[in-house]
Write a protein that holds these residues in place. Structure first.
Motif, short mmCIF file in Angstrom:
data_model
loop_
_atom_site.label_atom_id
_atom_site.label_comp_id
_atom_site.label_asym_id
_atom_site.label_seq_id
_atom_site.Cartn_x
_atom_site.Cartn_y
_atom_site.Cartn_z
N THR A 140 0.84 -1.20 0.00
CA THR A 140 0.00 0.00 0.00
C THR A 140 0.87 1.25 0.00
N PRO A 141 0.29 2.40 -0.37
CA PRO A 141 1.06 3.64 -0.27
C PRO A 141 1.57 3.90 1.14
N ALA A 142 0.75 3.63 2.15
CA ALA A 142 1.16 3.88 3.54
C ALA A 142 2.33 2.99 3.92
N GLU A 143 2.28 1.73 3.54
CA GLU A 143 3.39 0.82 3.85
C GLU A 143 4.66 1.24 3.12
N THR A 144 4.50 1.69 1.88
CA THR A 144 5.66 2.13 1.11
C THR A 144 6.32 3.34 1.77
N ARG A 145 5.50 4.29 2.20
CA ARG A 145 6.05 5.47 2.87
C ARG A 145 6.72 5.09 4.18
N GLU A 146 6.16 4.12 4.88
CA GLU A 146 6.79 3.62 6.10
C GLU A 146 8.20 3.10 5.79
N GLY A 147 8.31 2.32 4.73
CA GLY A 147 9.62 1.79 4.35
C GLY A 147 10.60 2.87 3.94
N LEU A 148 10.12 3.87 3.21
CA LEU A 148 11.00 4.96 2.79
C LEU A 148 11.46 5.79 3.98
N ASP A 149 10.57 5.96 4.96
CA ASP A 149 10.97 6.68 6.18
C ASP A 149 12.08 5.93 6.92
N LEU A 150 11.97 4.61 6.96
CA LEU A 150 13.01 3.80 7.60
C LEU A 150 14.31 3.87 6.80
N LEU A 151 14.19 3.85 5.47
CA LEU A 151 15.39 3.97 4.63
C LEU A 151 16.08 5.31 4.85
N ASP A 152 15.30 6.35 5.10
CA ASP A 152 15.87 7.67 5.39
C ASP A 152 16.82 7.57 6.58
N LYS A 153 16.42 6.85 7.60
CA LYS A 153 17.26 6.70 8.79
C LYS A 153 18.49 5.83 8.49
N VAL A 154 18.31 4.79 7.68
CA VAL A 154 19.44 3.95 7.31
C VAL A 154 20.48 4.76 6.54
N LEU A 155 20.01 5.56 5.59
CA LEU A 155 20.93 6.37 4.79
C LEU A 155 21.62 7.45 5.63
N GLY A 156 20.93 7.95 6.64
CA GLY A 156 21.58 8.88 7.56
C GLY A 156 22.74 8.22 8.29
N ARG A 157 22.54 6.98 8.67
CA ARG A 157 23.61 6.22 9.29
C ARG A 157 24.78 6.01 8.32
N VAL A 158 24.48 5.71 7.05
CA VAL A 158 25.54 5.54 6.04
C VAL A 158 26.30 6.84 5.85
N ASP A 159 25.58 7.96 5.78
CA ASP A 159 26.24 9.27 5.66
C ASP A 159 27.23 9.49 6.80
N ASP A 160 26.79 9.18 8.03
CA ASP A 160 27.64 9.38 9.20
C ASP A 160 28.89 8.51 9.14
N LEU A 161 28.73 7.26 8.74
CA LEU A 161 29.87 6.36 8.66
C LEU A 161 30.89 6.84 7.63
N ILE A 162 30.39 7.32 6.50
CA ILE A 162 31.30 7.84 5.46
C ILE A 162 32.04 9.08 5.99
N ALA A 163 31.29 9.96 6.66
CA ALA A 163 31.92 11.17 7.21
C ALA A 163 32.98 10.84 8.26
N GLU A 164 32.79 9.72 8.96
CA GLU A 164 33.76 9.29 9.97
C GLU A 164 34.95 8.54 9.37
N GLY A 165 34.90 8.36 8.03
CA GLY A 165 36.00 7.67 7.36
C GLY A 165 35.95 6.18 7.48
N ALA A 166 34.73 5.62 7.58
CA ALA A 166 34.60 4.17 7.79
C ALA A 166 34.71 3.37 6.50
N VAL A 167 34.88 4.02 5.35
CA VAL A 167 34.94 3.31 4.08
C VAL A 167 36.15 2.39 4.04
#
Length: 449
Positions: free
Chosen positions: A422-449
């Motif tokens: 459903t659209p609501a479930e899809t938006r739920e997943g995208l909201d969670l992905l937003d948080k995952v990508l924020g974590r990836v951004d932080d790791l890259i900024a910390e030089g974790a690559v």
């Protein structure tokens, strides 16, 4: 016993007795799944996770659809199994429903147990019909884990199984984000990719080439949607040289891209089309090859030397009949298309704007990839092709901890939920992905690559 006790026993027995695919066994830590419904699964601790993977991109109508489950049970009571040499009502009906949705003259179905053996048999048919040995397939592709199929595969999973003697030649397909042709536009990428393939055909000798095998959209390898005109150009090249065109729709078929078959949206009719996965959402293993007149005529008066004990298994075909009827009645194809256009595409675009780790998003329907990079200008992937990295491992574990079950490969997270989401479930997943990508951004900024 409690749910947690049951899950602990399941895990213990798995680790003691189950040999897992594509894995070094000693390092495995598999999640226990106890039940599923619709777009969600539950783990051994009772946590609910939104299934943004559709398992292996196959639960197109979601988990435990009651009508499909009931059809399997009813068929089991009526006729649980029958050998493929006999005509059977549910097999005949499944073949009719599939053929009616296929493009052009693809009117006959050879049933298999899955996608890999569908591609195996399609290649065998092409070689026998043409009398030629070679098959061309693209790098960055996946066609299955059996011997011929894994040699046709164009990603690193091929390497340990490839003895270089399968008559397979690989070529570069269009992939504008990482163009091998120095293209700047889709039109340039299409033109140069076709010129490259034409040169490969010329140098290999068209009289030696039985078939060109292409995924309609490469799936596991990255969801690279071909530019307009590319599949038509391959069709023309095959026609010019008498080469059989095989389109692999194992992952794209039955609604995944917002169409029954993606190749049909480009007006392409292959000589052979392979399918599996979404035909019955994987409830019972089923795949197949759709044959056009050219290949059917070749075997009209000579035997086809191939078959499977479980070809067109009644339980699998009953599931397919029920699933296709549900997809028709409930507008599942339209839902997948509108979810892609109205929710996923704009949602991923916003995530790309917010997160410097996102190099590109691309896809159709409920079939999308997010390419993660440590340097957007240099397009540096956070993991190598066919490999992993600490960042990708962290991204997957973060997603699971938030209640999202992702599909990840190399440096990508794929957004491939059920076509019934459903659209609501899809938006739920995208909201969670937003948080995952924020974590990836932080790791890259910390030089974790």
């Amino acid at each position: 016993m409690t749910l947690i006790d049951d899950a602990a026993r399941t895990y213990e027995l798995d680790r003691r007795h189950v040999f897992h695919s594509w894995s070094a066994q000693a390092g495995l830590d598999p999640m226990v799944i106890t039940r599923a419904e619709g777009s969600y699964v539950w783990d051994g601790e009772g946590n609910r996770l939104l299934d943004f993977s559709s398992q292996l991109v196959n639960t197109n109508i979601g988990h435990q659809h009651p009508e499909v489950v009931a059809a399997i049970a009813e068929q089991a009571r009526k006729l649980a199994t029958i050998a493929p040499q006999y005509a059977n009502d549910v097999r005949s009906e499944a073949a009719r429903l599939i053929a009616e949705r296929a493009p052009g003259d693809l009117d006959r179905v050879f049933f298999t147990n899955g996608g890999a053996d569908a591609n195996e048999h399609a290649v065998r048919m092409a070689r026998l019909a043409t009398g030629r040995p070679k098959v061309l397939s693209r790098y960055r592709s996946y066609h299955g884990g059996t011997q011929t199929a894994i040699n046709l595969t164009g990603d690193p999973r091929r390497f340990p199984n490839d003895a270089g003697d399968a008559g397979v030649v690989h070529f570069f397909g269009p992939y504008l984000y990482r163009s091998r042709f120095h293209a700047r536009t889709e039109a340039e990428e299409c033109e140069r990719a076709l010129a490259h393939l034409e040169q490969v055909v010329e140098l290999e000798g068209p009289q030696t080439i039985a078939a060109i095998l292409l995924e309609a959209i490469p799936g596991t390898a990255g969801i690279m949607v071909p530019p307009p005109g590319y599949l038509a150009g391959v069709r023309e090249l095959c026609d010019r040289h008498g080469i059989v065109l095989i389109i692999d729709e194992v992952m794209t078929g039955f609604g995944r891209t917002g169409a029954w078959f993606h190749s049909a949206t480009d007006g392409i009719v292959p000589d052979l089309l392979t399918f599996a996965k979404g035909v019955n959402s994987g409830y019972v293993p089923l795949g197949g090859v759709l044959l056009g007149e050219r290949i059917c005529d070749h075997f009209a008066h000579r035997p086809y030397p191939g078959g499977l004990t479980y070809s067109g298994h009644p339980l699998a075909c009953a599931a397919a009949v029920a699933a296709i009827n549900v997809m028709d009645r409930d507008g599942v194809i339209d839902n997948a298309r509108s979810i892609g256009t109205e929710v996923i595409a704009p949602g991923l675009s916003r995530l790309a704007e917010r997160h410097p780790s996102v190099g590109e998003v691309r896809g159709l329907g409920v079939f999308w990839a997010i390419e993660l990079v440590s340097d957007r200008d240099a397009r540096t992937p956070v993991a190598p092709t066919g490999g992993g990295s600490a960042i990708m491992s962290d991204a997957v574990s973060t997603a699971k901890s938030l209640g999202l079950l992702p599909f990840a490969n190399s440096n990508r997270i794929h957004v491939v939920p059920p076509c019934t989401i459903t659209p609501a479930e899809t938006r739920e997943g995208l909201d969670l992905l937003d948080k995952v990508l924020g974590r990836v951004d932080d790791l890259i900024a910390e030089g974790a690559v």
